[in-house]
Design an enzyme around this catalytic site. Structure first.
Site, mmCIF file in Angstrom:
data_model
loop_
_atom_site.group_PDB
_atom_site.id
_atom_site.type_symbol
_atom_site.label_atom_id
_atom_site.label_comp_id
_atom_site.label_asym_id
_atom_site.label_seq_id
_atom_site.Cartn_x
_atom_site.Cartn_y
_atom_site.Cartn_z
ATOM 1 N N CYS A 150 -13.306 50.174 57.101
ATOM 2 C CA CYS A 150 -13.494 49.225 56.152
ATOM 3 C C CYS A 150 -13.506 47.892 56.637
ATOM 4 O O CYS A 150 -13.088 46.873 55.656
ATOM 5 C CB CYS A 150 -12.703 49.404 54.777
ATOM 6 S SG CYS A 150 -11.109 49.553 55.045
ATOM 7 N N HIS A 202 -8.133 35.824 55.788
ATOM 8 C CA HIS A 202 -8.311 36.196 54.606
ATOM 9 C C HIS A 202 -9.370 34.978 53.700
ATOM 10 O O HIS A 202 -10.053 35.292 52.899
ATOM 11 C CB HIS A 202 -7.086 36.533 53.741
ATOM 12 C CG HIS A 202 -6.861 37.750 54.142
ATOM 13 N ND1 HIS A 202 -5.796 37.855 55.026
ATOM 14 C CD2 HIS A 202 -7.128 38.878 53.751
ATOM 15 C CE1 HIS A 202 -5.708 39.247 55.244
ATOM 16 N NE2 HIS A 202 -6.526 40.000 54.679
HETATM 17 C C1 PEP Z 1 -8.339 45.613 57.588
HETATM 18 O O1 PEP Z 1 -7.090 45.010 57.770
HETATM 19 O O2 PEP Z 1 -9.325 46.012 58.462
HETATM 20 C C2 PEP Z 1 -8.669 45.698 55.944
HETATM 21 C C3 PEP Z 1 -9.832 45.964 55.706
HETATM 22 O O3 PEP Z 1 -7.861 45.091 55.223
HETATM 23 P P1 PEP Z 1 -7.421 43.586 54.987
HETATM 24 O O4 PEP Z 1 -8.671 42.671 55.759
HETATM 25 O O5 PEP Z 1 -7.554 43.049 53.673
HETATM 26 O O6 PEP Z 1 -6.080 43.271 55.843
#
Ligand code: PEP
Ligand code: MG
Length: 755
Positions: A682, A369
């Site tokens: 996404c 993240h």
């Molecule tokens: C994912 O897991 O692909 C996503 C878009 O959510 P995050 O990256 O915030 O876990």
């Protein structure tokens, strides 16, 4: 010489340090001060000789001052790297005490120094940032054994000398540049791109060797008390973290255990206490002990060197306790490039974003993240840069080259010039993307693709208009929680969501409910320690178990929508039941709001993220329940391949451009199409041209990506014949290879796709 500066015969290092401080107050030339310092040290330690050798940039060790040896040897006598006992100390970074130095095998006789009469010798490295930059030596005519206390005192003095030399107090500025006091050579380190872009700035060390402002203590008793207090509060903090009380950004348990082991380590504590008793401030004591550990561990085998990082972190934490630093916005100088071993997303967000130009990590991983936050902030980030922290000093010029996946430290002028022209090219490319801003993304064979943006912070809203994205496909609501110092209240949440909808002016926005847990930890919220946080109590699991938070968030969303369209999406749904339960929370909140006279959203669409493999086998049950789905490819890949997205050791072990991953994605896309359910992707991959090209070929027509992806992906779409791409990629699904990246590249090139 003023009488106050006549060296005193004293065995107390504290009074010796006081004398050195007084000597600094005299406005002499640097060399005169250095000469006085060796005299003070020799006298107070009852040594017949005291000499200071400093390392030159070419690796030689030069005699810079001496009391007792021939004055003519000063600046004339140079030792080759590793030569003689001083060379040995420099190379090992370890003190050396010898009752009879000439009988040591490394002893090198240099007649010009006149050291024949001296037998006993004690030498210590002059350490700076864990590197030996010189050697401090005392010698005695008589054979004698030096005590542990004497060795310790000389190390304290060496540390003070290191700072005084570095501060230009003991050698002239010109001379300082010739010395090996900081890494000076230009270096290029290869790594991996975590966030695209180019930047030039000045290094700011996250794990900063916080230069002790005051090295020498005015009141040693007070310093000892401060040190003890800081150690106590550090221990309490570690215990809290281990007991699951408010943790600092998700440190793994083993790391905490190592911290506690070190924090309780008698050796570490004793070294700190002794350093303070010898006359240093508590901060300087931490620095000194850290520097010695670094020097010692840098010689150790690799598995032990790993532990060094833990020690560094611990020393940093102790310094922060000493300085009474509170969590909050951390200021940065202009054009700052942050240098860290690794960072949690919350730590990154603590920094002043207006001055942050980019991020370089020694470790890290693309799907972590912190990397996502870097992309959201649109700052370049390159990680996995081996040895980064030892090779950069605070304030060094650095180039982050996201395109070439490398960093230049102290770049040469030709590298700087080449970089400037690349910046120019890049800005031309950006101008090309800007021209595409209002162009619809339609493939050559007429398929319209929705190019959406991932967002999560107020600053992202600016980029929505700049990029010309068709909307926000993923609004990560947890980012607001991560930057706050306490739980954002209902009105703060409502205000942000309303602002997002205002700025989107009718373009769709998909709000994802809180996705906390895993590597997203709130410093102000209790979290239980879990062995496998990525498989643990996170995202919708938290929301359903503690519905108050989820309810408050849904309420804020309904209020913010205030009669407009609203799209809500739940993260990490692993079973259809979870989706139903989450949907019920929305229904209840909606009823409640309507009963209180709040306007219903014009349309309310509720969707699920598909990011756990279990859903792949229950799409027939899920799809009729949802208004849309979005593939969270970051998590889906981590769970599909059982490879922690935040763990650099395993993060590269799989490729989304591989038959199993592509088949999984196709299964989802096909099922959604068959049931007429809108589907988007996404994950971060949707923002990379080659991956997005493949997704398009698999049939996905809604892609949500980091802002920097919008221009390049639009360009890719405009150059693609979707049918031809689909035919090519369909063949690759049959491959038995672990990755078909090369084949996809060849296909894209053959079809003249701009990737
Ligand atoms: C994912 O897991 O692909 C996503 C878009 O959510 P995050 O990256 O915030 O876990
Ligand atoms: Mg996810």
């Amino acid at each position: 010489m003023p009488s106050a500066l006549a060296p005193e015969r004293t065995r107390s290092p504290r009074s010796l340090l006081r004398q050195i401080r007084e000597a600094m107050a005299v406005g002499d030339a640097a060399q005169a001060r250095l000469d006085r310092v060796v005299r003070i040290i020799a006298t107070s330690l009852e040594a017949d000789v005291c000499s200071i050798y400093l390392g030159r940039a070419n690796g030689e060790l030069e005699l810079f001052a001496t009391e007792g040896l021939n004055a003519g040897a000063v600046h004339a006598m140079r030792l080759r790297p590793g030569e003689g006992l001083a060379g040995l100390i420099m190379r090992t970074g370890q003190p050396l005490a010898l009752a009879d130095a000439p009988s040591h095998p490394a002893f090198s006789y240099r007649p010009e120094t006149g050291e024949d009469p001296y037998h006993a010798m004690l030498g210590v490295p002059i350490l700076r940032g864990g590197r030996a930059v010189g050697v401090l030596v005392v010698q005695n005519v008589e054979e004698r054994a030096y005590t542990e206390d004497e060795i310790d005192d000389l190390q304290t003095i060496a540390m003070v000398l290191a700072e005084l030399v570095a501060g230009g107090e003991l050698v002239g500025q010109d001379e300082l540049r010739e010395l090996d006091f900081a890494p000076q050579r230009p270096e290029r380190i290869r790594g991996q791109r975590f966030a695209e872009g180019l930047a030039l700035g000045r290094a700011v060390l996250h794990e900063r060797p916080m230069a002790p402002e005051r090295l020498l203590a005015d009141d040693p008793q007070l310093e000892e008390t401060r040190l003890q207090r800081a150690i106590r509060s550090l221990r309490a903090q570690i215990d809290d973290m281990m007991g699951g009380q408010h943790g600092l950004t998700g440190l793994p348990f083993e790391v905490l255990e190592t911290y506690r082991m070190f924090a309780d380590d008698r050796g570490w504590n004793r070294s700190l206490e002794e350093a303070v008793r010898s006359g240093l401030t508590a901060e300087a004591a931490v620095e000194r002990v850290r520097s010695e550990h670094r020097a010692r561990l840098s010689q150790a085998p690799a598995y032990l060197r790993e532990r060094l990082h833990d020690f560094e972190d611990l020393a940093d934490r102790l310094l922060r306790h000493l300085m009474g630093e509170r969590p909050g916005v951390r200021p940065l100088p202009e054009n700052a490039v942050l240098i860290a071993r690794n960072l949690g997303p919350a730590e990154l967000l603590e920094y002043d974003r207006t001055h942050l130009k980019g991020l370089l990590l020694e470790e890290g991983s693309n799907a972590s993240h912190a990397s996502i936050v870097a992309r959201a902030l649109q700052i370049p980030c390159v990680g996995r840069l081996a040895g980064l922290r030892d090779r950069v000093a605070e304030g060094d010029a650095v180039i982050i080259d996201g395109d070439e996946e490398q960093a230049h430290i102290r770049p040469r002028s030709d590298v700087l010039a080449a970089f400037a022209s690349r910046l120019e090219v890049r800005s031309q490319r950006q101008a090309e993307f800007a021209r595409l801003r209002d162009v619809k993304a339609i493939t050559r064979d007429g398929v319209e693709v929705a190019i959406l943006m991932n967002a999560g912070l107020g600053v992202d809203l600016e980029t929505l208009d700049q990029t010309g994205a068709d909307g926000i496909g993923l609004f990560r609501t947890e980012f607001q929680f991560m930057v706050a110092e306490e739980l954002p209240r209902l009105d703060a949440q409502t205000e942000l969501y309303a602002r997002v909808l205002d700025r989107a002016s009718g373009r769709p926005v998909t709000f994802r409910t809180l996705d906390l847990g895993g590597d997203k930890v709130l410093p102000y919220m209790e979290a239980e320690r879990e062995d496998n946080p990525a498989l643990g109590w996170r995202a919708i699991r938290m929301g359903l178990d503690r519905p108050a938070l989820l309810r408050m968030q849904i309420r804020a969303l309904l209020w913010a929508a205030n009669g407009r369209d609203l799209r809500i999406m739940f993260p990490l749904i692993a079973s259809v039941d979870e989706f139903r339960a989450a949907r019920r929370v929305v229904d209840r909140e909606l009823n409640w709001a309507v009963r209180r006279g709040r306007p219903e959203p014009a349309t309310l669409r509720i969707g699920a993220m598909v990011e756990t493999p279990s859903l792949l086998f229950h799409l027939d049950a899920l799809l009729p329940q949802v208004d849309f789905i979005s593939v969270g490819a970051n998590d889906l890949m981590q769970y599909l391949f059982a490879a922690d997205r935040g763990n650099p050791r395993v993060a590269d072990r799989y490729d989304i451009l591989s038959p199993p991953a592509l088949r999984a994605l196709k299964t989802i896309g096909d099922a959604a199409a068959e049931s007429g359910t809108p589907v988007s992707v996404c994950g971060e991959q949707a923002g990379r041209p080659l991956e997005a090209f493949t997704l398009l070929a698999l049939g996905f027509e809604r892609l949500s990506m980091p802002p920097a992806g919008v221009g390049p992906i639009k360009r890719m779409v405009l150059s693609t014949d979707r049918d031809a791409a689909a035919r090519g990629v369909a063949k690759l699904l049959q491959s038995s290879a672990g990755s078909v990246r090369g084949e996809v590249e060849t296909l894209a090139r053959k079809l003249n796709v701009a990737v």
